[in-house]
Design a protein around this motif. Structure first.
Motif, PDB file in Angstrom:
ATOM      1  N   LEU A 144       0.825  -1.214   0.000  1.00 39.58           N
ATOM      2  CA  LEU A 144       0.000   0.000   0.000  1.00 39.58           C
ATOM      3  C   LEU A 144       0.857   1.260   0.000  1.00 39.58           C
ATOM      4  O   LEU A 144       0.453   2.305  -0.535  1.00 39.58           O
ATOM      5  CB  LEU A 144      -0.918   0.014   1.225  1.00 39.58           C
ATOM      6  CG  LEU A 144      -2.034  -1.035   1.269  1.00 39.58           C
ATOM      7  CD1 LEU A 144      -2.703  -1.040   2.637  1.00 39.58           C
ATOM      8  CD2 LEU A 144      -3.073  -0.757   0.183  1.00 39.58           C
ATOM      9  N   LEU A 145       2.052   1.167   0.569  1.00 40.31           N
ATOM     10  CA  LEU A 145       2.938   2.336   0.646  1.00 40.31           C
ATOM     11  C   LEU A 145       3.478   2.744  -0.719  1.00 40.31           C
ATOM     12  O   LEU A 145       3.965   3.867  -0.888  1.00 40.31           O
ATOM     13  CB  LEU A 145       4.111   2.047   1.591  1.00 40.31           C
ATOM     14  CG  LEU A 145       3.752   1.874   3.073  1.00 40.31           C
ATOM     15  CD1 LEU A 145       4.967   1.394   3.860  1.00 40.31           C
ATOM     16  CD2 LEU A 145       3.230   3.183   3.643  1.00 40.31           C
ATOM     17  N   ALA A 146       3.376   1.841  -1.682  1.00 42.07           N
ATOM     18  CA  ALA A 146       3.928   2.130  -3.014  1.00 42.07           C
ATOM     19  C   ALA A 146       2.989   2.971  -3.862  1.00 42.07           C
ATOM     20  O   ALA A 146       3.372   3.433  -4.942  1.00 42.07           O
ATOM     21  CB  ALA A 146       4.239   0.816  -3.727  1.00 42.07           C
ATOM     22  N   TYR A 147       1.778   3.215  -3.378  1.00 41.19           N
ATOM     23  CA  TYR A 147       0.776   3.933  -4.177  1.00 41.19           C
ATOM     24  C   TYR A 147       0.453   5.297  -3.567  1.00 41.19           C
ATOM     25  O   TYR A 147       0.238   5.419  -2.364  1.00 41.19           O
ATOM     26  CB  TYR A 147      -0.511   3.107  -4.274  1.00 41.19           C
ATOM     27  CG  TYR A 147      -0.345   1.813  -5.038  1.00 41.19           C
ATOM     28  CD1 TYR A 147      -0.615   1.749  -6.401  1.00 41.19           C
ATOM     29  CD2 TYR A 147       0.101   0.661  -4.392  1.00 41.19           C
ATOM     30  CE1 TYR A 147      -0.455   0.559  -7.103  1.00 41.19           C
ATOM     31  CE2 TYR A 147       0.264  -0.525  -5.083  1.00 41.19           C
ATOM     32  CZ  TYR A 147      -0.014  -0.573  -6.435  1.00 41.19           C
ATOM     33  OH  TYR A 147       0.155  -1.753  -7.135  1.00 41.19           O
ATOM     34  N   LYS A 148       0.425   6.301  -4.428  1.00 43.28           N
ATOM     35  CA  LYS A 148       0.030   7.635  -3.971  1.00 43.28           C
ATOM     36  C   LYS A 148      -1.441   7.649  -3.561  1.00 43.28           C
ATOM     37  O   LYS A 148      -1.839   8.396  -2.676  1.00 43.28           O
ATOM     38  CB  LYS A 148       0.272   8.656  -5.085  1.00 43.28           C
ATOM     39  CG  LYS A 148       1.740   8.920  -5.381  1.00 43.28           C
ATOM     40  CD  LYS A 148       1.900  10.005  -6.435  1.00 43.28           C
ATOM     41  CE  LYS A 148       3.382  10.302  -6.699  1.00 43.28           C
ATOM     42  NZ  LYS A 148       3.555  11.360  -7.731  1.00 43.28           N
ATOM     43  N   GLU A 149      -2.230   6.818  -4.234  1.00 45.30           N
ATOM     44  CA  GLU A 149      -3.639   6.673  -3.904  1.00 45.30           C
ATOM     45  C   GLU A 149      -3.893   5.197  -3.576  1.00 45.30           C
ATOM     46  O   GLU A 149      -4.342   4.442  -4.441  1.00 45.30           O
ATOM     47  CB  GLU A 149      -4.529   7.129  -5.065  1.00 45.30           C
ATOM     48  CG  GLU A 149      -4.364   8.604  -5.416  1.00 45.30           C
ATOM     49  CD  GLU A 149      -5.259   9.027  -6.568  1.00 45.30           C
ATOM     50  OE1 GLU A 149      -6.403   9.432  -6.301  1.00 45.30           O
ATOM     51  OE2 GLU A 149      -4.814   8.909  -7.734  1.00 45.30           O
TER      52      GLU A 149
END
Length: 215
Positions: A144-149
């Protein structure tokens, strides 16, 4: 193949004898208590004259607060109150402890507190990585940390109300078991029994049809 309802009559009567008003009241009351609807419980008892189960009501307010904190994603508060009500319950249930901690991680991610989320994952979730059964879950959460959204990521379900509901329900059942109360409502048990009966009837009907075709 859908069975003729008439085929259920004898079996249903065997498994579920005639139901009276007291039985129905018990089923409804069990549901209300399980889900911490205290006001509804009190109103139902008053209107039906049902005997008040004091032992069930004793910790209902505390369970309700814990349930709602978990449902709202305030997992740390839910953990704090759980430890006050049912000491050591989370130490004995690592799966539930992991799920609650993961809710807090998700809230940090949703608040775009990525650095804080990473630190929390390393200190609180990281130790679970020593056990293989948690590795896949940990990878999904960390992704989840890899996505801006993150809500648009393939792991968006981890941010959903349904996921929080699942964790809150599991926590509520664990607390009920700790308090020596039923983990499932009478209604749920009746549905489970009815499902088993239907499956048995379907299997028997299948055998009968098979014999008929052979003949």
């Amino acid at each position: 193949m859908d069975l003729d309802p008439r085929q259920y009559e004898n079996v249903v009567c065997f498994f579920f004898p005639a139901i009276n008003d007291n039985d129905i009241h018990s089923v409804v009351l069990s549901y209300l208590i399980h889900n911490c609807y205290k006001e509804s419980v009190e109103s139902f008892i008053t209107s039906t004259g049902t005997k008040q189960p004091a032992d069930y009501l004793e910790d209902m307010d505390k369970r309700k607060r814990i349930f709602h904190f978990a449902l709202e994603g305030n997992a740390l508060k839910a953990i704090e109150l759980t430890e006050q009500l049912a000491q050591d319950i989370l130490e004995k249930n690592k799966d539930l402890q992991f799920d609650l901690l993961s809710l807090h991680f998700v809230e940090l991610v949703c608040s775009r507190k990525c650095t804080e989320a990473l630190e929390f994952a390393q200190t609180k979730l990281g130790p679970f990585g020593k056990e293989p059964k948690y590795m896949e879950k940990l990878e999904d959460f960390m992704a989840l940390l890899a996505y801006k959204e993150p809500e648009k990521s393939p792991m968006f379900h981890l941010l959903s109300l349904e996921y929080r509901q699942q964790v809150a329900d599991s926590l509520n059942r664990a607390i009920l078991a700790h308090l020596n109360l039923p983990r499932y409502t009478a209604m749920e048990r009746l549905i489970q029994q009815a499902t088993v009966v239907r499956q048995c009837l379907s299997q028997e009907a299948g055998k009968v049809m098979g014999v008929a075709y052979e003949i």
